[in-house]
Design an enzyme around this catalytic site. Structure first.
Site, mmCIF file in Angstrom:
data_model
loop_
_atom_site.group_PDB
_atom_site.id
_atom_site.type_symbol
_atom_site.label_atom_id
_atom_site.label_comp_id
_atom_site.label_asym_id
_atom_site.label_seq_id
_atom_site.Cartn_x
_atom_site.Cartn_y
_atom_site.Cartn_z
ATOM 1 C CG HIS A 225 24.031 72.598 36.434
ATOM 2 N ND1 HIS A 225 23.596 73.485 35.474
ATOM 3 C CD2 HIS A 225 23.649 71.363 36.003
ATOM 4 C CE1 HIS A 225 22.998 72.811 34.490
ATOM 5 N NE2 HIS A 225 23.012 71.526 34.787
ATOM 6 C CD GLU A 337 25.465 74.957 28.681
ATOM 7 O OE1 GLU A 337 25.371 76.179 28.585
ATOM 8 O OE2 GLU A 337 24.499 74.203 28.631
HETATM 9 CU CU1 CUO Z 1 22.632 70.032 33.356
HETATM 10 CU CU2 CUO Z 1 25.739 68.839 32.852
HETATM 11 O O1 CUO Z 1 23.852 68.416 32.893
HETATM 12 O O2 CUO Z 1 24.415 70.356 32.580
#
Ligand code: CUO
Length: 686
Positions: A225, A337
């Site tokens: 990300h 997460e």
């Molecule tokens: Cu890939 Cu927020 O979308 O983790």
């Protein structure tokens, strides 16, 4: 005699059918059993073994078939996890096939495909099956809804073979009055969204432990990300936009709106838009069994920052677990997460996932309007929305806060004794040296598998995406030591900030986009390394991203066909290089050779099918992440004392080359009849 393709996904090709035991039919269809059988008889039949007992599906069946399914909602992800567990437990391929056929007309279809995809990717006896591309199964998640009405008309009137592709206009979700629309080509790129869907398929945050608990998964959540953000920011700077602003204030109106123009065929709804200046509120939706307050998000955030600044987290047993230089980022990735590997969800909650939920339900936080989640609620659609990047910039900043607490790399951590990178250049046919050329290209994707009407046969949608001319790197290295293994690490970053001033290293390091990473054997003396852009460890080839574009290609004859499932994860090749600008966007290409002896991972490869064409962002299948360094090395940490510029950061085993990315506003037509083996095309004139 197994099928090579899981035809129970989607609709198959019309001449293969299952011999379904009558007991398996749902009540609605039982009286019609023989009629259905006659209608679909002829062609190949696949026998289905009737199981004496069907496992208890009652929990996954709690979600209606016509309801929206979101992995970010714990109630839903728990149901999917149960279904995955049931499918994984099947003792043989036949048993799995039988179970999935039984479940197909009962379970929510989107959950079914998700669970089945995870299972097919992870079971040893199904890994070689070809999973159809997600865009083929669910085209409505990836393109303008008006395409489908036109596809219906085309396929009703025109014979297969004479049909023309349905063109998706470039500006379908907004126009230039919306500032953010300038980079809709990135946010709405089909390949990018497929990559994101696939990444979360390979790295689910819930499910059986042996599927979730992959090597360095929390760290990869951070790194993949982070790289999306670096790429997005470079794309923004290419378009004279500022870098993305973190979503720090969860009480004020959000200025970015998003109107997706997608149909949600599965839930029989359109995808809810978010108008400009919408404000987050507490979520309390009984139907999804989800409730949390904005204050909860703030509490979790404060506890996470607290943990980072104290150097440890508290686990569920009340013990301190140190956030070490090597393990800290992985612990935090799973915690923030949050995945089921989080060491304490009671204390640290699920910040990232519930941020997705708060945003995706912003238009109907208590379900009074019976509306489904917005695009942020699905990994297949989340990257379309500008708010995705603001939210993830916030999340990334927390990881950066941690990285600032661990030691910077000193010169020794960065050096490779007796190795000097003398020069680097990029070249492409017909293009000035050290220039990269970008342009638009069209490609086709077959919609027929994902449409719900007859007649069968291919109907293509034609979309326009960014493309670049393929190029080569040429790296000259002087090795004054013995023959050794080196790891080549190639990155690119913008040179100037929004004001046109050169970046300071402390900011620029976060903008370095990984382009490639590979091993070389360095002989003594001068080494010339040539590497093709299409071999990047970040990307997967066009034909893997869109995989089934060519229905007529011989089955399983190419690398692309082999073990696609895991390989389907990977940044799309066409988006390797940002758009740049017509004047030539100024960048710095960085190349480093690090000591292979220090980069090596023990037991990295446990079988011959590790699917290693996009390991940088996706890892390897059934194997450890193939680089012992921290992900993002050497840019993942704040610079050592005294380093202000990139030049000061360099050690002799690194080199920097100025390059320009020049965009020309022209569109290259799809390569006709060669879709299955499509290469990145060169720009044509005009
Ligand atoms: Cu890939 Cu927020 O979308 O983790």
């Amino acid at each position: 005699d197994r099928p090579t393709e899981p035809i129970f996904i989607g609709k198959g090709d019309g001449n293969v059918s299952f011999d379904v035991p009558a007991e398996y039919l749902t009540d609605r269809y039982k009286p019609l059993a023989s009629d259905i059988q006659n209608r679909f008889s002829g062609g190949k039949t696949i026998p289905i073994t009737k199981l004496s007992t069907i496992p208890d599906l009652s929990f996954p069946l709690q979600l209606g078939r016509d309801k929206a399914f979101s992995l970010f909602i714990p109630y839903h992800s728990k149901m999917a996890a149960k279904l995955i567990e049931i499918f994984m437990a099947a003792k043989s391929f036949d048993e799995l096939l039988s179970l999935t056929v039984y479940a197909r007309d009962r379970v929510n279809p989107y959950m079914f495909i998700y669970a089945l995809s995870v299972v097919l990717t992870h079971r040893p006896d199904t890994r070689s099956l070809e999973l159809p591309s997600h865009v083929e199964m669910f085209p409505s998640l990836y393109m303008d809804a008006t395409v489908f009405g036109r596809a219906r008309e085309e396929s009703a009137v025109v014979q297969t073979g004479s049909r023309t592709p349905i063109e998706i206009p470039h500006d379908y979700s907004a126009n230039d009055l919306d500032f953010e629309h300038r980079i809709s080509y990135f946010r709405e790129d089909i390949g990018i969204n497929l990559h994101h869907w696939h990444w979360h398929l390979v790295y689910p945050f819930d499910g059986p432990m042996d599927i979730v608990n992959k090597d360095r998964r929390g760290e990869l959540f951070y790194y993949m990300h982070q790289q999306i953000l670096a790429r997005y920011n470079m794309e923004r700077l290419s378009n004279d936009m500022n870098r993305v602003v973190r979503l720090t204030n969860w009480r004020s109106p959000i200025v970015e709106g998003y109107f997706p123009k997608l149909d949600n065929i599965l839930a029989n709804r359109v995808w809810p838009p978010r108008p400009v200046n919408a404000t987050l509120s507490n979520i309390n939706r009984e139907v999804e069994q989800i409730s949390f307050d904005i204050e909860d998000l703030e509490r979790w955030r404060d506890r996470i920052f607290n943990a980072i600044h104290s150097g440890f987290i508290i686990n569920t047993a009340g013990q301190q677990v140190r956030l070490t230089e090597s393990e800290g980022i992985n612990i935090l990735g799973n915690l923030i997460e949050a995945s089921i590997l989080s060491l304490n969800q009671n204390l640290y909650g699920s910040l990232h996932n519930n941020g997705h939920n708060a945003i995706s339900f912003i238009h109907d936080p208590d379900n009074r309007f019976l509306e489904n989640y917005g695009v942020m609620g699905d990994s297949a659609t989340a990257m379309r929305d500008p708010i995705f990047y603001r939210w993830h910039a916030y999340i990334d900043d927390i990881f950066q806060e941690f990285k600032a607490t661990i030691p910077s790399y000193n010169v020794q951590n960065l050096s490779f004794e007796n190795v000097r990178v003398q020069s680097v250049e990029v070249s492409a046919t017909g293009i000035p040296r050290n220039e990269l050329a970008t342009f638009w290209q069209q490609s086709d994707v077959d919609l027929s598998r994902g449409l719900d009407f007859l007649p069968r046969g291919s109907v293509f949608a034609r979309f326009t995406h960014l493309q670049h001319a393929p190029f080569n790197y040429k790296i000259t290295v002087e090795n004054n030591g013995n023959q050794r293994i080196g790891t080549v690490r190639i990155f690119i970053a913008p040179r100037y900030d929004e004001r046109g001033l050169p970046f300071l290293f402390r900011e620029q390091r976060k903008l370095f986009v990984e382009l490639d990473r590979f091993s070389v054997t360095l002989t003594r003396g001068r080494n010339e390394i040539t590497r093709r852009s299409i071999d990047s460890s970040v990307t997967i080839p066009h034909e893997v991203t869109y995989r089934n574009l060519d229905r007529n290609r011989p089955a399983a004859n190419s690398d692309a066909a082999a073990a696609f499932n895991f390989c389907g994860c990977g940044w799309p090749q066409n988006m390797l290089i940002p758009k740049g600008s017509s004047e030539g966007f100024q960048c710095q290409l960085f190349v480093m050779l690090s000591n292979g002896a220090n980069d090596q991972v023990e037991n990295a490869q446990v079988d011959g099918q590790t699917c290693d064409n996009a390991s940088s962002y996706c890892g390897l299948r059934n194997a450890r992440y193939p680089d012992a360094r921290s992900m993002g090395y050497p840019f993942d940490r704040t610079p050592r004392d005294g380093v202000v510029t990139l030049q000061q950061f360099l050690t002799p085993n690194m080199a920097v080359q100025d390059v320009r990315i020049r965009f020309s506003n022209r569109t290259v037509a799809p390569l006709q009849n060669k879709v299955g083996s499509q290469q990145a095309a060169k720009p044509s004139s005009g």
